[in-house]
Design an enzyme around this catalytic site. Structure first.
Site, mmCIF file in Angstrom:
data_model
loop_
_atom_site.group_PDB
_atom_site.id
_atom_site.type_symbol
_atom_site.label_atom_id
_atom_site.label_comp_id
_atom_site.label_asym_id
_atom_site.label_seq_id
_atom_site.Cartn_x
_atom_site.Cartn_y
_atom_site.Cartn_z
ATOM 1 N N LYS A 113 0.833 -1.205 0.000
ATOM 2 C CA LYS A 113 0.000 0.000 0.000
ATOM 3 C C LYS A 113 0.869 1.257 0.000
ATOM 4 C CE LYS A 113 -3.926 -0.022 2.559
ATOM 5 N NZ LYS A 113 -4.704 -0.196 3.819
ATOM 6 N N TYR A 114 0.596 2.110 -0.965
ATOM 7 C CA TYR A 114 1.251 3.416 -1.050
ATOM 8 C C TYR A 114 0.173 4.493 -1.000
ATOM 9 C CZ TYR A 114 5.288 0.797 -2.888
ATOM 10 O OH TYR A 114 6.327 -0.086 -3.055
#
Ligand code: G3P
Length: 294
Positions: A113-114
């Site tokens: 997750k960014y």
């Protein structure tokens, strides 16, 4: 396997492997899980460590996170386990990418997750090119989702984008509209992005996500258990989502915008106040709860 299993993949939004097992047993299946710094900070083992006076270094924190996702990983199906990089507002793409590469090696079914910021999107694009599965989080607008599409074009694996609908509802806007608008916009795309409805607050959010054919939804345990207790209901053709908040006040519609998906990703205006606030909240929860003495 329940007969009425939805087409939308069901992920648990949490950070406790015991909860994962409990929810999986209640549903009879579980396609995946999402985690984030707030949810990991609430993990009972971590809470216990903190309550007993342990001071966690960054390395300890990382090891705890790794241990948690390694326990969750074999419990879930092919939607995988999303692991979030630690990023504040100054973290560079290179720093996120270094974490992402390491986290991706923790389990065979990881999604990294960014945050939906310039740097987060740079890291997401580069990850996709390197074959690292990606989930772009803290998405609140159609324009942000267009940038995710553009920056990850050519990805070999499906890329997830996570619109946080509950947090839009919290400020009086109809979060379900953003999911609907993104899905509609992607109809003209190449299908490489999957929409992961996130920040769900009530069962109606889940039913509306099904009705919109979101590819995935991540849901707190409480709502999944409520759904299971009601026999896993699905929306029928008469289902109408009522866009109201908990007090019954109407939520403001978010109109669809005609956006050219194939424009260069940097041309999109991806700024959103809730993305910034979301990063600040994750940083606070992570630092305050996990490393109170740091
Ligand atoms: O997966 C997104 C989620 O964890 C955020 O939910 O309830 O903090 O808005 P919430």
């Amino acid at each position: 396997m329940p007969a009425n299993r939805p087409r939308t993949k069901i992920l648990l939004d949490g950070g406790d492997p015991a909860e994962t097992l409990r929810v999986k047993n209640a549903l009879g299946f579980l396609d995946g899980q999402t985690t984030n710094p707030t949810l990991v900070a609430k993990n009972p083992e971590i809470q216990h460590l903190i309550a007993s006076g342990h001071k966690l270094s960054r390395k300890d924190q990382e090891n705890e996170y790794k241990h948690i996702v390694q326990q969750i990983s074999p419990l879930v199906g092919d939607a995988g386990v999303s692991i979030e990089v630690f990023a504040d507002l100054d973290t560079t793409a290179e720093q996120m990418l270094a974490q992402g590469e390491e986290m991706f090696s923790w389990i065979p079914n990881a999604y990294i997750k960014y945050p939906c910021t310039r740097e987060g999107l740079r890291a997401a694009g580069e990850s996709a090119r390197r074959g690292i599965r990606v989930n772009v989080t803290l998405c609140f607008s159609q324009e942000q989702a267009a940038a995710v599409y553009a920056v990850t074009k050519g990805a070999r694996e499906p890329v997830y984008v996570s619109p946080f609908l509950g947090r839009l509802d919290d400020r009086g806007e109809n979060g379900i509209d953003v999911v609907r608008n993104i899905k509609k916009m992607y109809e003209r795309g190449d299908g490489h992005i999957h929409v992961l409805a996130a920040s769900l607050r009530r069962l109606e959010h889940l039913l509306a996500s099904f009705a919109l054919n979101a590819e995935l939804a991540t849901v707190p345990a409480k709502i999944l258990e409520q759904w299971a207790a009601q026999g896993l209901p699905m929306p029928d053709e008469n289902f109408r989502y009522e866009a109201v908040d908990a007090e019954g006040r109407s939520l403001k519609p978010i109109p669809y915008r005609d956006i050219e998906l194939n424009a260069p990703w940097r041309s999109f205006d991806i700024r959103h106040e809730l993305t910034t606030k979301g990063i600040e909240r994750f940083v606070n929860d992570y630092l305050n709860t996990l490393a109170p003495a740091a």
